[in-house]
Scaffold this active site. Structure first.
Site, PDB file in Angstrom:
ATOM      1  N   SER A  17      37.987  43.272  43.321  1.00  0.00           N
ATOM      2  CA  SER A  17      38.914  44.267  43.851  1.00  0.00           C
ATOM      3  C   SER A  17      40.077  43.616  44.594  1.00  0.00           C
ATOM      4  CB  SER A  17      38.177  45.202  44.816  1.00  0.00           C
ATOM      5  OG  SER A  17      39.073  46.062  45.492  1.00  0.00           O
ATOM      6  N   TYR A  63      45.645  47.052  42.606  1.00  0.00           N
ATOM      7  CA  TYR A  63      46.323  48.243  43.113  1.00  0.00           C
ATOM      8  C   TYR A  63      47.815  47.950  43.147  1.00  0.00           C
ATOM      9  CZ  TYR A  63      42.038  50.590  44.677  1.00  0.00           C
ATOM     10  OH  TYR A  63      40.828  51.224  44.717  1.00  0.00           O
ATOM     11  N   THR A 104      44.541  49.939  38.511  1.00  0.00           N
ATOM     12  CA  THR A 104      44.073  51.273  38.896  1.00  0.00           C
ATOM     13  C   THR A 104      45.272  52.196  39.027  1.00  0.00           C
ATOM     14  OG1 THR A 104      42.117  50.411  40.022  1.00  0.00           O
ATOM     15  CG2 THR A 104      42.886  52.585  40.685  1.00  0.00           C
ATOM     16  N   LYS A 162      42.803  51.661  34.498  1.00  0.00           N
ATOM     17  CA  LYS A 162      41.620  52.354  35.023  1.00  0.00           C
ATOM     18  C   LYS A 162      42.055  53.620  35.761  1.00  0.00           C
ATOM     19  CE  LYS A 162      37.675  51.742  38.187  1.00  0.00           C
ATOM     20  NZ  LYS A 162      38.070  52.692  39.259  1.00  0.00           N
ATOM     21  N   HIS A 206      37.481  57.845  39.477  1.00  0.00           N
ATOM     22  CA  HIS A 206      37.257  57.066  40.697  1.00  0.00           C
ATOM     23  C   HIS A 206      35.953  57.478  41.381  1.00  0.00           C
ATOM     24  CE1 HIS A 206      39.930  54.124  42.811  1.00  0.00           C
ATOM     25  NE2 HIS A 206      38.983  54.222  43.720  1.00  0.00           N
TER      26      HIS A 206
END
Length: 360
Positions: free
Chosen positions: A113, A135, A161, A234, A258
């Site tokens: 992440s 992100y 994402t 995603k 999510h």
């Protein structure tokens, strides 16, 4: 259950969750389990998966069963990858490295992440195959730096994402005034997440400050210019979005809401999956995320056309229940359950699972 070194007296992910819940602080339990709003979508993800009934085939030789597949250039022992999840040291001191080691030992990819509580290179060094989840940040220099670090660490894909222009309104975290304890922060992103404020979530404040809500289709071209890695989106639920993404050169799609942590009331991911698979029409892999808990769920996803699944909360429960050993237990459970489900459905391999019919 099978497997040396696993947690004792554990026969399902639900057992692992109960162990973890007994060991974790209440606000951490809520952080893992919770969703946004009234958590309608959290419940709907599970209910929708339960409604998918697989039609087994008969008189098939399943004396051997191959669960392996290739995912973005690497062999995986299962059609499973560990989903990107933030702040894993919050759950266990071993953090991301413990989970990554367990994934590597199990032979499945681990997705790092952006908001990892450990550095990208350290997590990648502990794992087997890794992907990096991105992100979209306001500071493009940080984005470029993250991409370079992921490439240098040997990550095999970038998972962008696309469903977090801002953090969903997570009522459990707001009620708890959720905050990260000292020493835990997003080490790959500059900036302090801030102090505890009653009735507020430090995570929501931090993401509002650093995430860029202007992310749009034109940014995909910029991203592809700044990385040589395959780009996976995603957070796609609409078939038209999936079709446009592939037309723009995206290398993979993750159908995801999510885990019910963003738009409460969004369609369950497994409900959206068949339309996305049809729209993509074999042009790139399609993975399912959100609600997967068992090997039977993996079979359901395959029967609906998914290439593989991402598994999130079960891994965090494993981490909370016993660190690396707990995550290994969860992945071993999924392997055992999937092999059993495949055989009982008359499927000696994953390709035959994708030819199964479903009802519901």
């Amino acid at each position: 259950m099978a497997g040396e070194g696993n947690l004792p007296d554990v026969w399902s992910v639900s057992d692992v969750e109960r162990l973890a819940a007994a060991r974790l602080a209440p606000q951490v339990r809520d952080y893992i389990a919770g969703g946004s709003g009234e958590e309608v979508t959290v419940a709907a993800n599970r209910a929708a998966l339960d409604r998918v009934a697989v039609v087994p085939r008969a008189l098939v030789d399943v004396s051997a069963c191959d669960t392996g597949c290739e995912l973005f250039g690497a062999r995986s022992s299962l059609p499973v990858a560990v989903a990107p999840m933030a702040y894993q040291k919050l759950i266990h001191p071993g953090g991301e490295r413990a989970a990554a080691r367990a994934a590597g030992s199990a032979g499945v990819p681990y997705v790092i992440s952006t908001l990892s509580s450990e550095p990208i290179d350290a997590v990648a060094g502990a794992a087997g195959a890794t992907w990096f989840q991105l992100y979209w940040l306001r500071d493009r220099r940080t984005v470029v730096d993250l991409l370079r670090r992921a490439e240098d660490a040997g990550c095999r894909a970038v998972v962008l994402t696309v469903d977090v222009p801002l953090l969903g309104r997570r009522l459990r975290d707001l009620r708890n005034g959720f905050a990260l304890p000292p020493g835990i922060r997003p080490v790959n992103v500059d900036g302090d997440v801030g102090e505890h404020v009653p009735g507020d979530s430090v995570l929501a404040r931090h993401t509002a400050a650093v995430f860029d809500p202007s992310l749009s289709w034109r940014d995909l071209d910029w991203l592809r210019e700044h990385t040589s890695l395959p780009v996976v989106l995603k957070g796609v639920l609409d078939a038209e979005d999936a079709d446009q993404a592939v037309d723009r050169g995206v290398d993979g799609i993750v159908v995801s809401n999510h885990g019910g942590r963003q738009l409460d009331g969004a369609v369950p991911a497994v409900t959206a999956l068949p339309e996305v698979v049809a729209a993509v029409d074999g042009r790139c892999p399609v993975l399912l995320d959100s609600g997967v808990r068992t090997g039977a769920d993996v079979l359901r996803a395959l029967a609906l056309g998914a290439t593989a699944v991402l598994v999130g909360r079960p891994v965090l429960w494993g981490l909370g229940a016993g660190g690396e050993r707990g995550v290994a237990t969860v992945l071993d459970l999924l392997r055992e359950e999937l092999e059993t489900a495949l055989r009982l459905a008359g499927c000696p391999d994953l390709a035959s699972a994708r030819r199964l019919r479903t009802r519901g």
